[in-house]
Design a protein around this motif. Sequence first.
Motif, PDB file in Angstrom:
ATOM      1  N   TRP A   1       0.808  -1.227   0.000  1.00  0.00           N
ATOM      2  CA  TRP A   1       0.000   0.000   0.000  1.00  0.00           C
ATOM      3  C   TRP A   1       0.840   1.276   0.000  1.00  0.00           C
ATOM      4  O   TRP A   1       0.299   2.377   0.014  1.00  0.00           O
ATOM      5  CB  TRP A   1      -0.939   0.010   1.198  1.00  0.00           C
ATOM      6  N   ASP A   2       2.148   1.162   0.011  1.00  0.00           N
ATOM      7  CA  ASP A   2       2.998   2.356   0.008  1.00  0.00           C
ATOM      8  C   ASP A   2       2.974   3.045  -1.354  1.00  0.00           C
ATOM      9  O   ASP A   2       2.792   2.404  -2.400  1.00  0.00           O
ATOM     10  CB  ASP A   2       4.439   1.988   0.362  1.00  0.00           C
ATOM     11  N   MET A   3       3.136   4.378  -1.339  1.00  0.00           N
ATOM     12  CA  MET A   3       3.154   5.170  -2.566  1.00  0.00           C
ATOM     13  C   MET A   3       4.527   5.090  -3.227  1.00  0.00           C
ATOM     14  O   MET A   3       5.543   5.386  -2.597  1.00  0.00           O
ATOM     15  CB  MET A   3       2.816   6.644  -2.254  1.00  0.00           C
ATOM     16  N   GLN A   4       4.539   4.709  -4.487  1.00  0.00           N
ATOM     17  CA  GLN A   4       5.774   4.720  -5.272  1.00  0.00           C
ATOM     18  C   GLN A   4       5.781   5.995  -6.110  1.00  0.00           C
ATOM     19  O   GLN A   4       4.936   6.186  -6.975  1.00  0.00           O
ATOM     20  CB  GLN A   4       5.852   3.476  -6.161  1.00  0.00           C
ATOM     21  N   LEU A   5       6.722   6.857  -5.834  1.00  0.00           N
ATOM     22  CA  LEU A   5       6.766   8.183  -6.440  1.00  0.00           C
ATOM     23  C   LEU A   5       7.606   8.168  -7.708  1.00  0.00           C
ATOM     24  O   LEU A   5       8.749   7.707  -7.706  1.00  0.00           O
ATOM     25  CB  LEU A   5       7.337   9.186  -5.438  1.00  0.00           C
ATOM     26  N   HIS A   6       7.049   8.683  -8.794  1.00  0.00           N
ATOM     27  CA  HIS A   6       7.741   8.716 -10.075  1.00  0.00           C
ATOM     28  C   HIS A   6       8.076  10.144 -10.521  1.00  0.00           C
ATOM     29  O   HIS A   6       8.846  10.320 -11.457  1.00  0.00           O
ATOM     30  CB  HIS A   6       6.894   8.034 -11.151  1.00  0.00           C
TER      31      HIS A   6
END
Length: 381
Positions: A37-42
């Motif tokens: 559920w963690d946000m993967q930042l692009h």
Amino acid sequence: MDSDSSHTATPTASRNRHLLDELLAEADIQINGDRPWDMQLHRTEALDEIVARHSLGLGETYMRGDWSTPALDEFFYRLLRADLQKKIKPFRNLWRIARAHLINLQTRSRAYQVGERHYDLGNSLYQSMLDSRMTYSCGYWRNADNLEQAQEHKLDLICRKLGLQPGMRLLDIGCGWGSLVGYAAERYGVECVGVTVSREQCRYIEETYPHLPIKVHLQDYRALNESYDRIASVGMFEHVGRKNHRTFMQVARRCLKNNGLLLLHTIGKNQRHSTTDAWIDKYIFPNGDLPSNGQICDAAEGLLIAEDLHNFGSDYDKTLMAWYQNFETNWEKFADSFGQEFYRMWRYYLLSCAGAFRARHIQLWQWMFSDRLKGGVTRVV
């Protein structure tokens, strides 16, 4: 679960710690963490846009691919359980709140917008996502093992609550693709009339049920004036708007015969003084407005008696996840027609809503009303 496999995280080890890091941590979410559920930042700049534009920024940056998460439904479950939406209150939201209270966004002239922009996307898209009867509302999963059973059980629950018997006349306000009128006419021997603001839904019903006593009209509910033994409205009241709740109840009372019953099946919100999510309003359901319990009671006061209230909002989580799995399985059929941005938008819609119901941020209610002066009596099943 949202695979979100089309993006890999952009290295952001050198970025400065952001306000969003602190806010998401309150929901046990990390930026570029290793949990589903963690946000993967692009794109690092997306963080400022999310803080500045709140839910609209969060949704639009996701649609562009600026961030992702393997479990978008779980991301929203944690986000909403932590009430993070209350921590960031951009000034622009003040206008949205005022507009909801001062302006009627669901006038007759605007009533067909949601049909054109959402329900008329194409029957083939919805056929690939929904059950065989095209039921676009929450299923009833108490004794169901799959979506098909859950939707049939929901339709039968409605018919039993209404006490349908052969020879009765049923009105379905906001009849969708006709699942309820088709089921009621076939299984309970009633004559059915449905109204919808979607041309595609109207055409589908006419083509699917020519052998049953069903009539469908492309019509705003406010024009209704014939009499019916029973009225149902399933998943339509969310489009009525707080300025028109009372009008809806007046129409229902006007159209009910002696001892008539109304079943109102609607998504609802926990707080009276809140507004529609900005992203949902812009991209999914224009002019939508979830009612609160208090608003529904206010609208019915002096017109109808509330006989029963049944909440099975947790079942909408299961329903949305089943729709999402069908959508994901069948997406390749539509990829060339709709494109990647629509794909991400639709996944965001289905999975964020699943997370919202899981967090009990929104509810699903079935209300039973009887005519106050004519003395209708319902039986609860």
